[in-house]
Design a protein around this motif. Structure first.
Motif, PDB file in Angstrom:
ATOM      1  N   GLN A 236     101.075  24.095  70.064  1.00 32.13           N
ATOM      2  CA  GLN A 236      99.777  23.817  69.470  1.00 32.13           C
ATOM      3  C   GLN A 236      98.640  24.068  70.460  1.00 32.13           C
ATOM      4  O   GLN A 236      97.707  23.280  70.588  1.00 32.13           O
ATOM      5  N   THR A 237      98.718  25.163  71.166  1.00 30.69           N
ATOM      6  CA  THR A 237      97.668  25.568  72.084  1.00 30.69           C
ATOM      7  C   THR A 237      97.282  27.008  71.798  1.00 30.69           C
ATOM      8  O   THR A 237      98.034  27.758  71.175  1.00 30.69           O
ATOM      9  N   ASN A 238      96.107  27.375  72.252  1.00 30.68           N
ATOM     10  CA  ASN A 238      95.648  28.744  72.101  1.00 30.68           C
ATOM     11  C   ASN A 238      95.735  29.465  73.441  1.00 30.68           C
ATOM     12  O   ASN A 238      95.662  28.838  74.496  1.00 30.68           O
ATOM     13  N   PRO A 239      95.897  30.785  73.438  1.00 28.34           N
ATOM     14  CA  PRO A 239      95.973  31.526  74.698  1.00 28.34           C
ATOM     15  C   PRO A 239      94.655  31.471  75.461  1.00 28.34           C
ATOM     16  O   PRO A 239      93.586  31.276  74.876  1.00 28.34           O
ATOM     17  N   THR A 240      94.738  31.642  76.760  1.00 24.45           N
ATOM     18  CA  THR A 240      93.552  31.662  77.607  1.00 24.45           C
ATOM     19  C   THR A 240      92.779  32.949  77.360  1.00 24.45           C
ATOM     20  O   THR A 240      93.326  34.047  77.472  1.00 24.45           O
ATOM     21  N   ASN A 241      91.502  32.825  76.995  1.00 25.97           N
ATOM     22  CA  ASN A 241      90.750  34.041  76.700  1.00 25.97           C
ATOM     23  C   ASN A 241      89.606  34.242  77.689  1.00 25.97           C
ATOM     24  O   ASN A 241      89.379  33.427  78.586  1.00 25.97           O
ATOM     25  N   ASN A 242      88.896  35.355  77.533  1.00 29.31           N
ATOM     26  CA  ASN A 242      87.796  35.691  78.441  1.00 29.31           C
ATOM     27  C   ASN A 242      86.455  35.668  77.721  1.00 29.31           C
ATOM     28  O   ASN A 242      85.514  36.364  78.115  1.00 29.31           O
ATOM     29  N   ILE A 243      86.345  34.859  76.678  1.00 27.31           N
ATOM     30  CA  ILE A 243      85.123  34.766  75.883  1.00 27.31           C
ATOM     31  C   ILE A 243      84.426  33.443  76.166  1.00 27.31           C
ATOM     32  O   ILE A 243      85.048  32.378  76.109  1.00 27.31           O
ATOM     33  N   VAL A 244      83.140  33.509  76.447  1.00 26.96           N
ATOM     34  CA  VAL A 244      82.327  32.322  76.706  1.00 26.96           C
ATOM     35  C   VAL A 244      81.601  31.940  75.416  1.00 26.96           C
ATOM     36  O   VAL A 244      81.012  32.795  74.755  1.00 26.96           O
ATOM     37  N   GLY A 245      81.655  30.663  75.062  1.00 28.69           N
ATOM     38  CA  GLY A 245      80.925  30.200  73.885  1.00 28.69           C
ATOM     39  C   GLY A 245      81.778  29.470  72.878  1.00 28.69           C
ATOM     40  O   GLY A 245      81.251  28.938  71.895  1.00 28.69           O
ATOM     41  N   GLY A 246      83.110  29.464  73.088  1.00 26.93           N
ATOM     42  CA  GLY A 246      83.970  28.669  72.215  1.00 26.93           C
ATOM     43  C   GLY A 246      84.737  29.453  71.174  1.00 26.93           C
ATOM     44  O   GLY A 246      85.462  28.853  70.377  1.00 26.93           O
ATOM     45  N   ALA A 247      84.607  30.771  71.157  1.00 24.48           N
ATOM     46  CA  ALA A 247      85.363  31.567  70.189  1.00 24.48           C
ATOM     47  C   ALA A 247      86.789  31.800  70.676  1.00 24.48           C
ATOM     48  O   ALA A 247      87.103  31.673  71.853  1.00 24.48           O
ATOM     49  N   LEU A 248      87.665  32.140  69.744  1.00 25.15           N
ATOM     50  CA  LEU A 248      89.008  32.583  70.069  1.00 25.15           C
ATOM     51  C   LEU A 248      89.010  34.111  70.209  1.00 25.15           C
ATOM     52  O   LEU A 248      88.065  34.777  69.816  1.00 25.15           O
ATOM     53  N   GLY A 249      90.096  34.640  70.771  1.00 21.57           N
ATOM     54  CA  GLY A 249      90.224  36.090  70.845  1.00 21.57           C
ATOM     55  C   GLY A 249      90.071  36.638  72.244  1.00 21.57           C
ATOM     56  O   GLY A 249      90.334  35.955  73.231  1.00 21.57           O
ATOM     57  N   TYR A 250      89.603  37.897  72.336  1.00 24.61           N
ATOM     58  CA  TYR A 250      89.553  38.580  73.624  1.00 24.61           C
ATOM     59  C   TYR A 250      88.608  39.768  73.575  1.00 24.61           C
ATOM     60  O   TYR A 250      88.223  40.246  72.494  1.00 24.61           O
ATOM     61  N   PHE A 251      88.229  40.246  74.752  1.00 24.46           N
ATOM     62  CA  PHE A 251      87.469  41.491  74.902  1.00 24.46           C
ATOM     63  C   PHE A 251      88.166  42.292  75.988  1.00 24.46           C
ATOM     64  O   PHE A 251      88.388  41.790  77.095  1.00 24.46           O
ATOM     65  N   SER A 252      88.539  43.526  75.692  1.00 21.05           N
ATOM     66  CA  SER A 252      89.333  44.322  76.623  1.00 21.05           C
ATOM     67  C   SER A 252      88.779  45.731  76.762  1.00 21.05           C
ATOM     68  O   SER A 252      88.641  46.469  75.778  1.00 21.05           O
ATOM     69  N   ALA A 253      88.453  46.103  78.008  1.00 18.69           N
ATOM     70  CA  ALA A 253      88.125  47.483  78.359  1.00 18.69           C
ATOM     71  C   ALA A 253      89.319  48.035  79.140  1.00 18.69           C
ATOM     72  O   ALA A 253      89.721  47.452  80.141  1.00 18.69           O
ATOM     73  N   TYR A 254      89.888  49.138  78.689  1.00 17.85           N
ATOM     74  CA  TYR A 254      91.154  49.576  79.278  1.00 17.85           C
ATOM     75  C   TYR A 254      91.305  51.095  79.242  1.00 17.85           C
ATOM     76  O   TYR A 254      90.726  51.787  78.398  1.00 17.85           O
ATOM     77  N   THR A 255      92.099  51.592  80.179  1.00 14.32           N
ATOM     78  CA  THR A 255      92.551  52.974  80.122  1.00 14.32           C
ATOM     79  C   THR A 255      93.960  52.985  79.531  1.00 14.32           C
ATOM     80  O   THR A 255      94.629  51.947  79.478  1.00 14.32           O
ATOM     81  N   PHE A 256      94.398  54.143  79.099  1.00 19.25           N
ATOM     82  CA  PHE A 256      95.717  54.202  78.473  1.00 19.25           C
ATOM     83  C   PHE A 256      96.291  55.608  78.541  1.00 19.25           C
ATOM     84  O   PHE A 256      95.571  56.591  78.744  1.00 19.25           O
ATOM     85  N   ASP A 257      97.592  55.664  78.368  1.00 23.92           N
ATOM     86  CA  ASP A 257      98.288  56.932  78.229  1.00 23.92           C
ATOM     87  C   ASP A 257      99.249  56.802  77.055  1.00 23.92           C
ATOM     88  O   ASP A 257      99.765  55.704  76.794  1.00 23.92           O
ATOM     89  N   ARG A 258      99.485  57.875  76.337  1.00 22.24           N
ATOM     90  CA  ARG A 258     100.453  57.892  75.232  1.00 22.24           C
ATOM     91  C   ARG A 258     101.455  59.008  75.473  1.00 22.24           C
ATOM     92  O   ARG A 258     101.113  60.068  75.968  1.00 22.24           O
ATOM     93  N   LYS A 259     102.683  58.719  75.065  1.00 24.68           N
ATOM     94  CA  LYS A 259     103.713  59.752  75.128  1.00 24.68           C
ATOM     95  C   LYS A 259     104.608  59.604  73.913  1.00 24.68           C
ATOM     96  O   LYS A 259     104.853  58.477  73.442  1.00 24.68           O
ATOM     97  N   THR A 260     105.114  60.727  73.414  1.00 28.69           N
ATOM     98  CA  THR A 260     105.926  60.747  72.190  1.00 28.69           C
ATOM     99  C   THR A 260     107.256  61.438  72.454  1.00 28.69           C
ATOM    100  O   THR A 260     107.314  62.465  73.155  1.00 28.69           O
TER     101      THR A 260
END
Length: 267
Positions: A236-260
């Protein structure tokens, strides 16, 4: 983090199989009896910023999440660029011009009914490429899991997350972000678990399927969210997020690679 986070053994896979596979698409809001704003903000390298806003529901509520309308959403970077995002027909706030650039820090501002929420995320200056994907056959399951192989860069602690697509459709998985706490600069192999859907006897991966893995390089704030999301289970806990102000969720800036690859394996 131990080496078992990089090379899963059969024992680890069998243990993980007892848990239900589900899409961790911010169903953490089920832990909140009082409705809260849920923010899912993304800006990938060379991609437009997107922000999804919904309201959490009580555990006993239905599993549909309507978009929050009328919000003021903006994303800026540390080079002075800023853009107010516009909501599209699917209910997602999207940028028209602001794209992710490796090495930059991005700031998110969301205003809903006069309440402001903020978050910050720094995109890595580099991309960690997938060297190859092999299929790891598991006799217990009678099919193979994808295993990615990549070189972790030396000189910095890195944080990773993977998405899996089977024949173009994203596969529901348990969240499992990982860091390079004791493997910095090593050549790493990482299994991408693909379990059966609830109530289904159908193998999720068959020979001949088109398998695509997206390998994301996160900053520490986004990693902490996904890593704690993967660990909390039904607590009954929520994950630790990086949002200030009391909202749930996250903000993510990321690089990525894809392969098939095309799924195939010896039995």
């Amino acid at each position: 983090m131990s080496i078992s986070k990089y090379i899963l053994t059969i024992v680890a896979i069998v243990s993980a199989f007892i848990f239900t596979s589900c899409e961790k698409e911010i169903d953490v809001d089920l832990k909140s009896s009082e409705p809260k704003l849920v923010i899912e903000g993304l800006i990938a390298a060379d991609s437009l910023a997107t922000v999804r806003l919904t309201m959490s529901k009580d555990f006993s509520g239905n599993n549909t999440f309507d978009p929050v309308l009328g919000a003021i959403v903006s994303v800026s970077d540390d080079k002075g660029n800023t853009e107010t995002l516009k909501i599209d027909t699917s209910g997602i706030y999207k940028a028209i011009n602001l794209r992710g650039v490796p090495g930059r820090t991005y700031n998110l501002k969301v205003n809903v009914d006069g309440q402001q929420y903020t978050a910050s995320s720094t995109m890595s200056p580099h991309t960690v490429k997938i060297d190859s994907i092999t299929m790891y056959y598991i006799p217990l399951f009678k099919y193979a899991f994808p295993m990615i192989h990549f070189q972790d860069p030396k000189g910095s602690k890195n944080y990773y997350r993977e998405l899996l697509y089977i024949n173009g459709k994203r596969k529901k998985m348990e969240e499992d972000a990982t860091d390079t706490d004791d493997r910095e600069g090593f050549y790493l192999s990482r299994i991408i678990p693909a379990y059966k859907e609830n109530g289904s006897d159908e193998d999720p991966i068959k020979k001949g399927d088109t398998i695509t893995v997206e390998h994301q390089l996160l900053d520490k704030g986004a990693y902490t969210f996904f890593e704690t999301l993967g660990r909390i289970g039904n607590s009954q806990t929520n994950p630790t997020n990086n949002i200030v102000g009391g909202a749930l969720g996250y903000f993510s800036a990321y690089t990525f690679d894809r392969k098939t690859v095309i799924a195939d394996w010896p039995e």
